[in-house]
Scaffold this active site. Structure first.
Site, mmCIF file in Angstrom:
data_model
loop_
_atom_site.group_PDB
_atom_site.id
_atom_site.type_symbol
_atom_site.label_atom_id
_atom_site.label_comp_id
_atom_site.label_asym_id
_atom_site.label_seq_id
_atom_site.Cartn_x
_atom_site.Cartn_y
_atom_site.Cartn_z
ATOM 1 N N ASN A 13 -6.040 -7.375 -8.462
ATOM 2 C CA ASN A 13 -5.774 -6.432 -9.544
ATOM 3 C C ASN A 13 -4.832 -7.143 -10.508
ATOM 4 O O ASN A 13 -3.636 -7.269 -10.237
ATOM 5 C CB ASN A 13 -5.153 -5.147 -8.999
ATOM 6 C CG ASN A 13 -4.881 -4.133 -10.091
ATOM 7 O OD1 ASN A 13 -4.463 -4.480 -11.199
ATOM 8 N ND2 ASN A 13 -5.103 -2.859 -9.796
ATOM 9 N N GLU A 40 -8.607 -3.713 -13.027
ATOM 10 C CA GLU A 40 -7.691 -3.354 -14.127
ATOM 11 C C GLU A 40 -7.685 -4.423 -15.218
ATOM 12 O O GLU A 40 -6.634 -4.954 -15.580
ATOM 13 C CB GLU A 40 -6.271 -3.080 -13.609
ATOM 14 C CG GLU A 40 -6.083 -1.651 -13.154
ATOM 15 C CD GLU A 40 -4.632 -1.192 -13.190
ATOM 16 O OE1 GLU A 40 -4.261 -0.522 -14.191
ATOM 17 O OE2 GLU A 40 -3.890 -1.474 -12.242
ATOM 18 N N ASP A 153 -9.236 -2.728 -5.258
ATOM 19 C CA ASP A 153 -8.098 -1.818 -5.198
ATOM 20 C C ASP A 153 -8.629 -0.428 -4.866
ATOM 21 O O ASP A 153 -9.141 0.269 -5.731
ATOM 22 C CB ASP A 153 -7.368 -1.830 -6.541
ATOM 23 C CG ASP A 153 -6.140 -0.938 -6.551
ATOM 24 O OD1 ASP A 153 -5.931 -0.191 -5.574
ATOM 25 O OD2 ASP A 153 -5.396 -0.966 -7.558
ATOM 26 N N ASN A 155 -6.787 2.033 -3.873
ATOM 27 C CA ASN A 155 -5.748 3.017 -4.152
ATOM 28 C C ASN A 155 -5.571 4.009 -3.006
ATOM 29 O O ASN A 155 -5.334 5.201 -3.210
ATOM 30 C CB ASN A 155 -6.027 3.745 -5.474
ATOM 31 C CG ASN A 155 -5.282 3.104 -6.644
ATOM 32 O OD1 ASN A 155 -4.132 2.699 -6.498
ATOM 33 N ND2 ASN A 155 -5.923 3.021 -7.797
ATOM 34 N N ASP A 224 -4.992 -2.733 -1.490
ATOM 35 C CA ASP A 224 -6.120 -3.610 -1.803
ATOM 36 C C ASP A 224 -6.758 -4.032 -0.484
ATOM 37 O O ASP A 224 -6.071 -4.529 0.413
ATOM 38 C CB ASP A 224 -5.636 -4.836 -2.576
ATOM 39 C CG ASP A 224 -4.889 -4.445 -3.841
ATOM 40 O OD1 ASP A 224 -5.531 -4.315 -4.887
ATOM 41 O OD2 ASP A 224 -3.647 -4.255 -3.762
ATOM 42 N N ASP A 253 1.658 -6.468 -10.664
ATOM 43 C CA ASP A 253 2.413 -5.869 -9.562
ATOM 44 C C ASP A 253 1.627 -5.920 -8.244
ATOM 45 O O ASP A 253 2.121 -5.489 -7.211
ATOM 46 C CB ASP A 253 2.845 -4.432 -9.879
ATOM 47 C CG ASP A 253 1.780 -3.619 -10.594
ATOM 48 O OD1 ASP A 253 0.620 -4.078 -10.670
ATOM 49 O OD2 ASP A 253 2.103 -2.527 -11.095
ATOM 50 N N HIS A 254 0.411 -6.449 -8.285
ATOM 51 C CA HIS A 254 -0.392 -6.696 -7.084
ATOM 52 C C HIS A 254 -0.372 -8.186 -6.752
ATOM 53 O O HIS A 254 -0.136 -9.027 -7.627
ATOM 54 C CB HIS A 254 -1.851 -6.304 -7.307
ATOM 55 C CG HIS A 254 -2.088 -4.842 -7.478
ATOM 56 N ND1 HIS A 254 -2.741 -4.071 -6.535
ATOM 57 C CD2 HIS A 254 -1.794 -4.000 -8.505
ATOM 58 C CE1 HIS A 254 -2.831 -2.826 -6.972
ATOM 59 N NE2 HIS A 254 -2.252 -2.757 -8.161
#
Length: 263
Positions: A13, A40, A153, A155, A224, A253-254
């Protein structure tokens, strides 16, 4: 008889492909994955940086969306042959959340599942409906007997083992019992969670907030995932998280997750 080769397949991501292109290209050059699912993208189809990726040896297919979402599959081991660019039954086809392709005899479904916050509310309802569609498609894929990989991802934080201080996520859609049950149902169909298969007792995270020194404190979550069909799971050799790029400047941030299989 053709000799088998080991393939490194990753998911990342990137949280804005054009603003973090320097991160992505550096990681591609250093980690050298054979196939990558990106999530993303946060860019239109026209703005996707395919030339920069081609210069580094990667063919690509992508499904963009202005400012939000967006998914892509990259390959340096043959052109990805697109099989679909939406999850069957997705209740909101305006959102770019799924792309699927055949590469090296493997069907790869790359996803960016809905976040679902705030809950309760329409965003959480959409998350659960989307995960229902994923469950149906995951069942259909197994029915084909084709070697397949669902990556991206999701989520969803599957269990308390997958989160630093679970109590802090009790009201979050990512850790909601309903979402965790959907993930469990997908795995229960016969898919193998690669990280948990090879690292059953470890705390493994893939996402850390930008604030409160979350990465330095390792206050993360695992959202993930890489799920392998039964025939592909038999070839699984390694799996992990490449934490290195998470420490770089202006990064996502991943962190990327990866699997190594024989194909």
């Amino acid at each position: 008889m053709a000799s088998k080769r080991r393939l490194r397949i990753a998911s990342y991501n990137i949280n804005g492909i054009n603003s973090r292109l320097h991160v992505l290209t550096r990681w591609l050059e250093e980690f050298k994955p054979d196939i990558v699912g990106l999530q993303e993208l946060k860019c239109t189809n026209e703005a996707f940086p395919h030339e920069a990726l081609a210069a580094r040896g990667y063919s690509a297919i992508w499904h963009g969306q202005r400012s939000w979402n967006g998914v892509a599959i990259l390959s340096r081991v043959g052109e990805p042959v697109e099989t679909r660019r939406a999850l069957p039954g997705d209740p909101n086809l305006e959102q770019s959340r799924y792309i699927e392709a055949a590469v090296c005899g493997i069907l790869i479904g790359n996803m960016y599942a809905p976040n679902g916050n705030p809950k309760p509310g329409p965003k959480f309802d959409y998350k659960l409906a989307w995960l229902d569609a994923l469950l149906a498609h995951a069942r259909d894929l197994l029915g084909t007997k084709v070697p397949a990989l669902l990556i991206g991802d999701f989520n969803v934080i599957p269990t308390p083992q997958d989160v630093y201080k679970p109590e802090r996520w009790a009201k979050d859609a990512l850790f909601a019992p309903e979402a965790r049950e959907k993930y469990r149902e997908v795995v229960a169909l016969g898919w193998t969670d690669a990280i948990r298969r090879l690292h059953p007792d470890e705390r493994v995270y893939t996402f850390w907030h930008y604030w409160r020194n979350s990465f330095d404190r390792d206050a993360g979550i695992r959202i993930d995932h890489a799920l392998l069909s039964p025939s592909l799971a038999k070839t699984l050799k390694a799996a992990g998280v490449d934490r290195t790029p998470r420490a770089w400047e202006k990064t996502s941030d991943h962190a990327p997750i990866w699997v190594e299989i024989e194909a």
